[in-house]
Structures are given as C-alpha cells and as structure tokens.
Design a protein around this motif. Structure first.
Motif, PDB file in Angstrom:
ATOM      1  N   UNK A  19      48.588  14.553  79.375  1.00  0.00           N
ATOM      2  CA  UNK A  19      47.886  13.463  80.065  1.00  0.00           C
ATOM      3  C   UNK A  19      47.101  12.619  79.067  1.00  0.00           C
ATOM      4  N   UNK A  20      46.481  13.254  78.081  1.00  0.00           N
ATOM      5  CA  UNK A  20      45.762  12.502  77.050  1.00  0.00           C
ATOM      6  C   UNK A  20      46.699  11.637  76.224  1.00  0.00           C
ATOM      7  N   UNK A  21      47.855  12.181  75.868  1.00  0.00           N
ATOM      8  CA  UNK A  21      48.851  11.406  75.120  1.00  0.00           C
ATOM      9  C   UNK A  21      49.364  10.245  75.960  1.00  0.00           C
ATOM     10  N   UNK A  22      49.576  10.476  77.242  1.00  0.00           N
ATOM     11  CA  UNK A  22      50.032   9.398  78.123  1.00  0.00           C
ATOM     12  C   UNK A  22      48.990   8.283  78.210  1.00  0.00           C
ATOM     13  N   UNK A  23      47.709   8.665  78.240  1.00  0.00           N
ATOM     14  CA  UNK A  23      46.649   7.659  78.285  1.00  0.00           C
ATOM     15  C   UNK A  23      46.645   6.826  77.007  1.00  0.00           C
ATOM     16  N   UNK A  24      46.721   7.497  75.862  1.00  0.00           N
ATOM     17  CA  UNK A  24      46.725   6.782  74.583  1.00  0.00           C
ATOM     18  C   UNK A  24      47.966   5.905  74.468  1.00  0.00           C
ATOM     19  N   UNK A  25      49.090   6.374  74.944  1.00  0.00           N
ATOM     20  CA  UNK A  25      50.322   5.587  74.896  1.00  0.00           C
ATOM     21  C   UNK A  25      50.313   4.393  75.839  1.00  0.00           C
ATOM     22  N   UNK A  26      49.603   4.503  76.935  1.00  0.00           N
ATOM     23  CA  UNK A  26      49.543   3.427  77.926  1.00  0.00           C
ATOM     24  C   UNK A  26      48.513   2.361  77.551  1.00  0.00           C
ATOM     25  N   UNK A  27      47.511   2.730  76.770  1.00  0.00           N
ATOM     26  CA  UNK A  27      46.417   1.807  76.443  1.00  0.00           C
ATOM     27  C   UNK A  27      46.881   0.498  75.799  1.00  0.00           C
ATOM     28  N   UNK A  28      47.774   0.498  74.809  1.00  0.00           N
ATOM     29  CA  UNK A  28      48.191  -0.788  74.234  1.00  0.00           C
ATOM     30  C   UNK A  28      48.892  -1.700  75.241  1.00  0.00           C
ATOM     31  N   UNK A  29      49.743  -1.102  76.081  1.00  0.00           N
ATOM     32  CA  UNK A  29      50.444  -1.906  77.091  1.00  0.00           C
ATOM     33  C   UNK A  29      49.460  -2.438  78.131  1.00  0.00           C
ATOM     34  N   UNK A  30      48.565  -1.594  78.609  1.00  0.00           N
ATOM     35  CA  UNK A  30      47.603  -2.010  79.625  1.00  0.00           C
ATOM     36  C   UNK A  30      46.582  -2.987  79.062  1.00  0.00           C
ATOM     37  N   UNK A  31      46.343  -2.935  77.763  1.00  0.00           N
ATOM     38  CA  UNK A  31      45.382  -3.843  77.149  1.00  0.00           C
ATOM     39  C   UNK A  31      45.942  -5.208  76.829  1.00  0.00           C
ATOM     40  N   UNK A  32      47.245  -5.362  76.963  1.00  0.00           N
ATOM     41  CA  UNK A  32      47.855  -6.640  76.619  1.00  0.00           C
ATOM     42  C   UNK A  32      47.558  -7.735  77.640  1.00  0.00           C
ATOM     43  N   UNK A  33      47.383  -7.374  78.884  1.00  0.00           N
ATOM     44  CA  UNK A  33      47.057  -8.343  79.932  1.00  0.00           C
ATOM     45  C   UNK A  33      46.326  -7.634  81.075  1.00  0.00           C
ATOM     46  N   UNK A  35      46.796  -7.923  84.180  1.00  0.00           N
ATOM     47  CA  UNK A  35      47.698  -7.507  85.262  1.00  0.00           C
ATOM     48  C   UNK A  35      48.213  -6.083  85.046  1.00  0.00           C
ATOM     49  N   UNK A  36      48.294  -5.652  83.785  1.00  0.00           N
ATOM     50  CA  UNK A  36      48.790  -4.303  83.493  1.00  0.00           C
ATOM     51  C   UNK A  36      47.672  -3.272  83.345  1.00  0.00           C
ATOM     52  N   UNK A  37      46.430  -3.695  83.411  1.00  0.00           N
ATOM     53  CA  UNK A  37      45.295  -2.780  83.240  1.00  0.00           C
ATOM     54  C   UNK A  37      45.301  -1.610  84.240  1.00  0.00           C
ATOM     55  N   UNK A  38      45.723  -1.805  85.491  1.00  0.00           N
ATOM     56  CA  UNK A  38      45.750  -0.661  86.419  1.00  0.00           C
ATOM     57  C   UNK A  38      46.707   0.461  86.000  1.00  0.00           C
ATOM     58  N   UNK A  39      47.600   0.200  85.055  1.00  0.00           N
ATOM     59  CA  UNK A  39      48.487   1.266  84.582  1.00  0.00           C
ATOM     60  C   UNK A  39      47.705   2.425  83.971  1.00  0.00           C
ATOM     61  N   UNK A  40      46.510   2.149  83.468  1.00  0.00           N
ATOM     62  CA  UNK A  40      45.682   3.216  82.895  1.00  0.00           C
ATOM     63  C   UNK A  40      45.242   4.233  83.942  1.00  0.00           C
ATOM     64  N   UNK A  41      45.251   3.840  85.198  1.00  0.00           N
ATOM     65  CA  UNK A  41      44.832   4.765  86.254  1.00  0.00           C
ATOM     66  C   UNK A  41      45.805   5.932  86.413  1.00  0.00           C
ATOM     67  N   UNK A  42      47.075   5.709  86.119  1.00  0.00           N
ATOM     68  CA  UNK A  42      48.070   6.772  86.297  1.00  0.00           C
ATOM     69  C   UNK A  42      47.774   7.970  85.395  1.00  0.00           C
ATOM     70  N   UNK A  43      47.638   7.794  84.075  1.00  0.00           N
ATOM     71  CA  UNK A  43      47.318   8.983  83.271  1.00  0.00           C
ATOM     72  C   UNK A  43      45.914   9.534  83.533  1.00  0.00           C
ATOM     73  N   UNK A  44      44.975   8.686  83.947  1.00  0.00           N
ATOM     74  CA  UNK A  44      43.626   9.173  84.248  1.00  0.00           C
ATOM     75  C   UNK A  44      43.654  10.093  85.470  1.00  0.00           C
ATOM     76  N   UNK A  45      44.376   9.697  86.511  1.00  0.00           N
ATOM     77  CA  UNK A  45      44.491  10.532  87.713  1.00  0.00           C
ATOM     78  C   UNK A  45      45.216  11.838  87.371  1.00  0.00           C
ATOM     79  N   UNK A  46      46.258  11.753  86.562  1.00  0.00           N
ATOM     80  CA  UNK A  46      46.988  12.943  86.140  1.00  0.00           C
ATOM     81  C   UNK A  46      46.078  13.873  85.346  1.00  0.00           C
ATOM     82  N   UNK A  47      45.250  13.328  84.486  1.00  0.00           N
ATOM     83  CA  UNK A  47      44.302  14.105  83.693  1.00  0.00           C
ATOM     84  C   UNK A  47      43.284  14.800  84.597  1.00  0.00           C
ATOM     85  N   UNK A  48      42.750  14.071  85.574  1.00  0.00           N
ATOM     86  CA  UNK A  48      41.781  14.664  86.506  1.00  0.00           C
ATOM     87  C   UNK A  48      42.415  15.779  87.332  1.00  0.00           C
ATOM     88  N   UNK A  49      43.646  15.564  87.766  1.00  0.00           N
ATOM     89  CA  UNK A  49      44.340  16.596  88.536  1.00  0.00           C
ATOM     90  C   UNK A  49      44.540  17.852  87.687  1.00  0.00           C
TER      91      UNK A  49
END
Length: 133
Positions: A19-33, A35-49
C-alpha cells in the motif's frame, strides 16, 4: 473483559508495504493535475484497511475488525472454527451464521485457540481391521 487483547491477528506486513509503494507510485500521476488528485485516496484507503483489519482474541470473545466497523462474538456463541479451501478461517455461530476471521489462517489457528485458552480438539483415532487376503 480485559481492554487489551491476548492476541492480535493481522494481515501480513507485506500488505502495508504494498500500500505504501502504491501511494508513492500514484503520487506523481495524482500530482500532475487536480482532476487526478482523488487517485491518492485508493492507496490510502487500502493502507488504512491493511492496518486496521484483523481479529483480536480475548479470553471471553473475538473481535473481528474491518475498515469501518467490527463484530464482537462471545466464545460461547461459536460452534466451530473451520478453514476453507484457501486456508482462511471462518467461525460458525450457534445460530447458523458464519463470520470470516480476518487474518486468521489454517497455520495460525492453533495460536488463536491457545491465546483464548481453548485447546484444539484432536480427531479420534480409528483403528482399522487388517485386510483379509
């Protein structure tokens, strides 16, 4: 009832790392715009679970925890604990319902029973008559 469980059974630590790796991998894509920022919620929810979900063993009850809730079951309501084909353990209750015990597998089931003060039952040995020739 004690406030601290005798045993806490959780998913493997590898799930938290993934889950931590997924968050780090998603950060550049979600930080580009934005509109893609909510993508960070997916690994965060997975990490919390992965961090929260599991089974807490007390001498008088089991607590099965999920991402947004949990179930408490007294030991006297549990008729049997049985693994399925994938090795995950479920509790059969006295009313016929079943509850999947998060994190409890066939391998760590004896630890759960020992922590609760319940000895695992051994199947009765059968003696077979010798085959006639």
């Amino acid at each position: 009832m004690s406030s601290r469980p005798v045993l806490r059974v959780r998913k493997s630590g590898a799930v938290l790392v993934a889950a931590g790796i997924a968050f780090v991998g998603t950060a550049p894509l979600a930080g580009s715009t934005w509109a893609l920022a909510p993508l960070l919620l997916i690994p965060v929810v997975f990490l919390l679970w992965a961090w929260r979900a599991g089974t807490d063993v007390f001498p008088d009850e089991l607590r099965v925890r999920a991402l947004a809730g949990g179930t408490t079951v007294p030991w006297d309501r549990i008729a049997e604990l049985a693994p399925d084909r994938s090795g995950q353990v479920s509790a059969l209750l006295d009313n016929g319902n079943t509850i999947r015990l998060t994190g409890v597998t066939r391998e760590n089931l004896p630890l759960v029973l020992a922590a609760a003060g319940h000895a695992p039952e051994k199947p009765a040995e059968t003696t077979e008559a010798p085959a006639e020739q």
